[in-house]
Design a protein around this motif. Structure first.
Motif, PDB file in Angstrom:
ATOM      1  N   ASN A  53       0.856  -1.171   0.000  1.00  0.00           N
ATOM      2  CA  ASN A  53       0.000   0.000   0.000  1.00  0.00           C
ATOM      3  C   ASN A  53       0.900   1.231   0.000  1.00  0.00           C
ATOM      4  OD1 ASN A  53      -2.460   1.494   0.184  1.00  0.00           O
ATOM      5  ND2 ASN A  53      -2.007   1.854   2.338  1.00  0.00           N
ATOM      6  N   LEU A  54       0.595   2.162  -0.864  1.00  0.00           N
ATOM      7  CA  LEU A  54       1.304   3.436  -0.920  1.00  0.00           C
ATOM      8  C   LEU A  54       0.259   4.526  -0.778  1.00  0.00           C
ATOM      9  CD1 LEU A  54       3.864   5.114  -1.393  1.00  0.00           C
ATOM     10  CD2 LEU A  54       3.417   4.920  -3.853  1.00  0.00           C
ATOM     11  N   ASP A  55       0.300   5.239   0.361  1.00  0.00           N
ATOM     12  CA  ASP A  55      -0.727   6.259   0.570  1.00  0.00           C
ATOM     13  C   ASP A  55      -0.311   7.591  -0.048  1.00  0.00           C
ATOM     14  OD1 ASP A  55       0.886   7.668   2.398  1.00  0.00           O
ATOM     15  OD2 ASP A  55      -0.151   6.904   4.154  1.00  0.00           O
ATOM     16  N   GLN A  56      -1.198   8.582   0.041  1.00  0.00           N
ATOM     17  CA  GLN A  56      -0.968   9.886  -0.582  1.00  0.00           C
ATOM     18  C   GLN A  56       0.197  10.646   0.017  1.00  0.00           C
ATOM     19  OE1 GLN A  56      -4.758  11.765  -0.138  1.00  0.00           O
ATOM     20  NE2 GLN A  56      -5.681  10.636  -1.818  1.00  0.00           N
ATOM     21  N   ARG A  57       0.559  10.319   1.250  1.00  0.00           N
ATOM     22  CA  ARG A  57       1.687  10.993   1.911  1.00  0.00           C
ATOM     23  C   ARG A  57       3.019  10.344   1.567  1.00  0.00           C
ATOM     24  NH1 ARG A  57       0.614  10.197   7.712  1.00  0.00           N
ATOM     25  NH2 ARG A  57      -0.223   8.276   6.867  1.00  0.00           N
ATOM     26  N   GLY A  58       2.994   9.221   0.828  1.00  0.00           N
ATOM     27  CA  GLY A  58       4.223   8.535   0.451  1.00  0.00           C
ATOM     28  C   GLY A  58       4.627   7.441   1.411  1.00  0.00           C
ATOM     29  N   VAL A  59       3.730   7.073   2.333  1.00  0.00           N
ATOM     30  CA  VAL A  59       4.044   5.990   3.260  1.00  0.00           C
ATOM     31  C   VAL A  59       3.790   4.668   2.536  1.00  0.00           C
ATOM     32  CG1 VAL A  59       3.466   4.879   5.456  1.00  0.00           C
ATOM     33  CG2 VAL A  59       3.497   7.379   5.277  1.00  0.00           C
ATOM     34  N   LEU A  60       4.843   3.881   2.430  1.00  0.00           N
ATOM     35  CA  LEU A  60       4.784   2.589   1.758  1.00  0.00           C
ATOM     36  C   LEU A  60       4.750   1.491   2.809  1.00  0.00           C
ATOM     37  CD1 LEU A  60       5.055   0.857  -0.870  1.00  0.00           C
ATOM     38  CD2 LEU A  60       7.535   0.959  -0.500  1.00  0.00           C
ATOM     39  N   LEU A  77      17.064  -9.612   6.538  1.00  0.00           N
ATOM     40  CA  LEU A  77      15.832 -10.160   7.094  1.00  0.00           C
ATOM     41  C   LEU A  77      14.678  -9.198   6.845  1.00  0.00           C
ATOM     42  CD1 LEU A  77      17.111 -11.434  10.550  1.00  0.00           C
ATOM     43  CD2 LEU A  77      16.438 -12.823   8.589  1.00  0.00           C
ATOM     44  N   PHE A  78      13.624  -9.714   6.240  1.00  0.00           N
ATOM     45  CA  PHE A  78      12.400  -8.958   6.028  1.00  0.00           C
ATOM     46  C   PHE A  78      11.380  -9.451   7.036  1.00  0.00           C
ATOM     47  CE2 PHE A  78      14.417  -8.937   1.880  1.00  0.00           C
ATOM     48  CZ  PHE A  78      14.218  -7.647   1.429  1.00  0.00           C
ATOM     49  N   GLU A  79      10.782  -8.554   7.798  1.00  0.00           N
ATOM     50  CA  GLU A  79       9.675  -8.928   8.666  1.00  0.00           C
ATOM     51  C   GLU A  79       8.425  -9.085   7.803  1.00  0.00           C
ATOM     52  OE1 GLU A  79       9.138  -6.654  12.226  1.00  0.00           O
ATOM     53  OE2 GLU A  79      11.290  -6.381  12.483  1.00  0.00           O
ATOM     54  N   THR A  80       7.342  -9.518   8.400  1.00  0.00           N
ATOM     55  CA  THR A  80       6.093  -9.704   7.660  1.00  0.00           C
ATOM     56  C   THR A  80       5.597  -8.394   7.070  1.00  0.00           C
ATOM     57  OG1 THR A  80       5.538 -11.501   9.160  1.00  0.00           O
ATOM     58  CG2 THR A  80       3.760 -10.656   7.811  1.00  0.00           C
ATOM     59  N   VAL A  81       5.825  -7.281   7.777  1.00  0.00           N
ATOM     60  CA  VAL A  81       5.450  -5.958   7.280  1.00  0.00           C
ATOM     61  C   VAL A  81       6.692  -5.068   7.308  1.00  0.00           C
ATOM     62  CG1 VAL A  81       4.003  -3.922   7.646  1.00  0.00           C
ATOM     63  CG2 VAL A  81       3.094  -6.192   8.146  1.00  0.00           C
ATOM     64  N   VAL A  82       6.959  -4.423   6.176  1.00  0.00           N
ATOM     65  CA  VAL A  82       8.061  -3.472   6.073  1.00  0.00           C
ATOM     66  C   VAL A  82       7.439  -2.127   5.709  1.00  0.00           C
ATOM     67  CG1 VAL A  82      10.207  -2.880   4.895  1.00  0.00           C
ATOM     68  CG2 VAL A  82       9.642  -5.286   5.295  1.00  0.00           C
ATOM     69  N   ARG A  83       7.804  -1.077   6.455  1.00  0.00           N
ATOM     70  CA  ARG A  83       7.260   0.264   6.222  1.00  0.00           C
ATOM     71  C   ARG A  83       8.403   1.234   5.942  1.00  0.00           C
ATOM     72  NH1 ARG A  83       4.554  -1.500  10.643  1.00  0.00           N
ATOM     73  NH2 ARG A  83       2.344  -1.857  10.371  1.00  0.00           N
ATOM     74  N   ALA A  84       8.090   2.245   5.143  1.00  0.00           N
ATOM     75  CA  ALA A  84       9.060   3.304   4.864  1.00  0.00           C
ATOM     76  C   ALA A  84       8.348   4.477   4.235  1.00  0.00           C
ATOM     77  CB  ALA A  84      10.155   2.795   3.935  1.00  0.00           C
ATOM     78  N   ASN A  85       9.002   5.616   4.252  1.00  0.00           N
ATOM     79  CA  ASN A  85       8.528   6.793   3.524  1.00  0.00           C
ATOM     80  C   ASN A  85       9.211   6.769   2.161  1.00  0.00           C
ATOM     81  OD1 ASN A  85       6.929   7.980   5.634  1.00  0.00           O
ATOM     82  ND2 ASN A  85       8.854   8.402   6.668  1.00  0.00           N
ATOM     83  N   LEU A  86       8.413   6.728   1.116  1.00  0.00           N
ATOM     84  CA  LEU A  86       8.923   6.623  -0.249  1.00  0.00           C
ATOM     85  C   LEU A  86       8.871   7.967  -0.948  1.00  0.00           C
ATOM     86  CD1 LEU A  86       9.823   4.826  -2.677  1.00  0.00           C
ATOM     87  CD2 LEU A  86       7.390   4.504  -3.166  1.00  0.00           C
ATOM     88  N   SER A  87      10.012   8.368  -1.483  1.00  0.00           N
ATOM     89  CA  SER A  87      10.079   9.528  -2.361  1.00  0.00           C
ATOM     90  C   SER A  87      11.070   9.161  -3.461  1.00  0.00           C
ATOM     91  CB  SER A  87      10.538  10.780  -1.597  1.00  0.00           C
ATOM     92  OG  SER A  87      11.803  10.583  -1.020  1.00  0.00           O
TER      93      SER A  87
END
Length: 164
Positions: A53-60, A77-87
């Motif tokens: 999911n990539l929201d309008q604020r750029g949070v992936l 190592l990748f956890e089940t959920v990986v989050r980041a701010n995408l630009s």
């Protein structure tokens, strides 16, 4: 010629369409296309990504079926959920991604491609930055569970235990 009763409605539609900004979200078929469209290599996430999911604020937010391990230059190592701010060219404030360095698992904070023509990608693991070849990240890696517990709550959860 339109009947007179429709003219005000038609004019109102023209005014609304010209005043109200229209946002068009590009439709990407995979996380790998999202990364490429933002100046990042497609292979930053494994091929086994379940959804994103990539929201309008750029949070992936990237979802995998289970935690898993992949290998670039070092193991990751990748956890089940990986989050980041995408630009463009940046994944900042990463959560859910760790890299092995000298027998230690360190959280990856940022991934940056400032100049794609340089052929380099910068991996920020907090106290150090590591420059790697972009070619390591061209293709999505195969991610394996390897039969280890990867809750990433601490050293014990990834196979290390305190020695007393």
């Amino acid at each position: 010629m339109a009947p007179r009763s429709l003219e005000p409605i038609f004019l109102l539609m023209i005014v609304v369409v010209s005043v109200v900004p229209v946002t068009v979200k590009a439709a990407y078929s995979s996380i790998h296309e999202v990364l490429k469209s933002h100046g990042l290599p497609a292979g930053l996430f494994p091929e086994s990504v379940k959804s994103y999911n990539l929201d309008q604020r750029g949070v992936l937010e990237v979802h995998l079926d289970r935690p898993c391990m992949a290998k670039y230059e070092n193991r990751v190592l990748f956890e089940t959920v990986v989050r980041a701010n995408l630009s463009f060219g940046h994944l900042k404030g990463l959560e859910g991604l760790s890299q092995e360095e000298l027998f230690l698992w360190l959280p990856v904070k940022d991934i940056i491609v400032d100049d794609p023509s340089s052929g380099l990608i910068l991996i920020d693991i907090g106290f150090a930055h590591k420059q790697l070849s972009l070619s390591l990240f061209e293709d999505p890696p195969i991610c394996r569970s390897q039969g280890i517990s990867m809750k990433m709550a601490g050293r014990k959860s990834i196979g290390f235990q305190d020695q007393r």
